[in-house]
Design a protein around this motif. Sequence first.
Motif, PDB file in Angstrom:
ATOM      1  N   ALA A 123       0.139  -8.890  -3.778  1.00 33.71           N
ATOM      2  CA  ALA A 123       0.230 -10.207  -4.409  1.00 33.71           C
ATOM      3  C   ALA A 123      -1.101 -10.948  -4.313  1.00 33.71           C
ATOM      4  O   ALA A 123      -1.490 -11.658  -5.249  1.00 33.71           O
ATOM      5  N   GLY A 124      -1.803 -10.743  -3.210  1.00 35.27           N
ATOM      6  CA  GLY A 124      -3.094 -11.387  -3.027  1.00 35.27           C
ATOM      7  C   GLY A 124      -4.261 -10.566  -3.539  1.00 35.27           C
ATOM      8  O   GLY A 124      -5.414 -10.938  -3.343  1.00 35.27           O
ATOM      9  N   GLU A 125      -3.961  -9.449  -4.185  1.00 35.78           N
ATOM     10  CA  GLU A 125      -4.971  -8.540  -4.733  1.00 35.78           C
ATOM     11  C   GLU A 125      -5.960  -8.065  -3.669  1.00 35.78           C
ATOM     12  O   GLU A 125      -7.138  -7.851  -3.939  1.00 35.78           O
ATOM     13  N   ASP A 126      -5.449  -7.891  -2.464  1.00 39.31           N
ATOM     14  CA  ASP A 126      -6.249  -7.369  -1.345  1.00 39.31           C
ATOM     15  C   ASP A 126      -5.967  -5.864  -1.253  1.00 39.31           C
ATOM     16  O   ASP A 126      -5.196  -5.400  -0.424  1.00 39.31           O
ATOM     17  N   TYR A 127      -6.613  -5.122  -2.127  1.00 35.62           N
ATOM     18  CA  TYR A 127      -6.295  -3.707  -2.265  1.00 35.62           C
ATOM     19  C   TYR A 127      -6.792  -2.858  -1.099  1.00 35.62           C
ATOM     20  O   TYR A 127      -6.187  -1.838  -0.790  1.00 35.62           O
ATOM     21  N   GLU A 128      -7.832  -3.282  -0.453  1.00 29.36           N
ATOM     22  CA  GLU A 128      -8.319  -2.544   0.708  1.00 29.36           C
ATOM     23  C   GLU A 128      -7.286  -2.607   1.845  1.00 29.36           C
ATOM     24  O   GLU A 128      -6.965  -1.593   2.468  1.00 29.36           O
ATOM     25  N   SER A 129      -6.760  -3.785   2.085  1.00 27.47           N
ATOM     26  CA  SER A 129      -5.716  -3.927   3.105  1.00 27.47           C
ATOM     27  C   SER A 129      -4.439  -3.212   2.671  1.00 27.47           C
ATOM     28  O   SER A 129      -3.731  -2.633   3.502  1.00 27.47           O
ATOM     29  N   ALA A 130      -4.150  -3.243   1.382  1.00 23.13           N
ATOM     30  CA  ALA A 130      -2.965  -2.561   0.865  1.00 23.13           C
ATOM     31  C   ALA A 130      -3.072  -1.057   1.111  1.00 23.13           C
ATOM     32  O   ALA A 130      -2.086  -0.413   1.494  1.00 23.13           O
ATOM     33  N   LEU A 131      -4.248  -0.510   0.931  1.00 23.59           N
ATOM     34  CA  LEU A 131      -4.446   0.911   1.175  1.00 23.59           C
ATOM     35  C   LEU A 131      -4.190   1.252   2.638  1.00 23.59           C
ATOM     36  O   LEU A 131      -3.480   2.216   2.943  1.00 23.59           O
ATOM     37  N   ARG A 132      -4.744   0.458   3.544  1.00 25.61           N
ATOM     38  CA  ARG A 132      -4.517   0.697   4.978  1.00 25.61           C
ATOM     39  C   ARG A 132      -3.032   0.553   5.316  1.00 25.61           C
ATOM     40  O   ARG A 132      -2.483   1.312   6.109  1.00 25.61           O
ATOM     41  N   SER A 133      -2.388  -0.412   4.693  1.00 28.45           N
ATOM     42  CA  SER A 133      -0.964  -0.629   4.925  1.00 28.45           C
ATOM     43  C   SER A 133      -0.146   0.564   4.426  1.00 28.45           C
ATOM     44  O   SER A 133       0.821   0.975   5.072  1.00 28.45           O
ATOM     45  N   CYS A 134      -0.553   1.139   3.302  1.00 30.49           N
ATOM     46  CA  CYS A 134       0.136   2.328   2.769  1.00 30.49           C
ATOM     47  C   CYS A 134       0.045   3.489   3.750  1.00 30.49           C
ATOM     48  O   CYS A 134       1.023   4.219   3.951  1.00 30.49           O
ATOM     49  N   VAL A 135      -1.101   3.647   4.364  1.00 30.16           N
ATOM     50  CA  VAL A 135      -1.284   4.722   5.342  1.00 30.16           C
ATOM     51  C   VAL A 135      -0.356   4.503   6.531  1.00 30.16           C
ATOM     52  O   VAL A 135       0.317   5.432   6.993  1.00 30.16           O
ATOM     53  N   ARG A 136      -0.296   3.257   7.033  1.00 35.32           N
ATOM     54  CA  ARG A 136       0.601   2.965   8.158  1.00 35.32           C
ATOM     55  C   ARG A 136       2.054   3.173   7.754  1.00 35.32           C
ATOM     56  O   ARG A 136       2.848   3.753   8.522  1.00 35.32           O
ATOM     57  N   LEU A 137       2.412   2.731   6.563  1.00 37.21           N
ATOM     58  CA  LEU A 137       3.786   2.879   6.094  1.00 37.21           C
ATOM     59  C   LEU A 137       4.163   4.358   6.004  1.00 37.21           C
ATOM     60  O   LEU A 137       5.261   4.753   6.407  1.00 37.21           O
ATOM     61  N   ARG A 138       3.268   5.171   5.527  1.00 40.90           N
ATOM     62  CA  ARG A 138       3.537   6.612   5.442  1.00 40.90           C
ATOM     63  C   ARG A 138       3.737   7.213   6.834  1.00 40.90           C
ATOM     64  O   ARG A 138       4.576   8.079   7.034  1.00 40.90           O
TER      65      ARG A 138
END
Length: 67
Positions: free
Chosen positions: A39-54
């Motif tokens: 939502a905040g267009e913070d794609y770098e953090s989103a990528l790290r979050s995807c790794v943690r979620l996986r």
Amino acid sequence: MEAREELEDAQTEEEVESVVKRNKERIRTEAEALERYFAGEDYESALRSCVRLRYWQGIEEAAKERP
């Protein structure tokens, strides 16, 4: 202790359920964070979050495969 180690060391069904319960909360929290990052267009953090979620999803899968 790492979540995977906790799962591997769990001896009883109650211990496994405890790990699973904590892990579900981690998944929920990470999914909420991921939503905020996008939502905040913070794609770098989103990528790290995807790794943690996986990682947390892998723990969930490992728990389901336990005998």
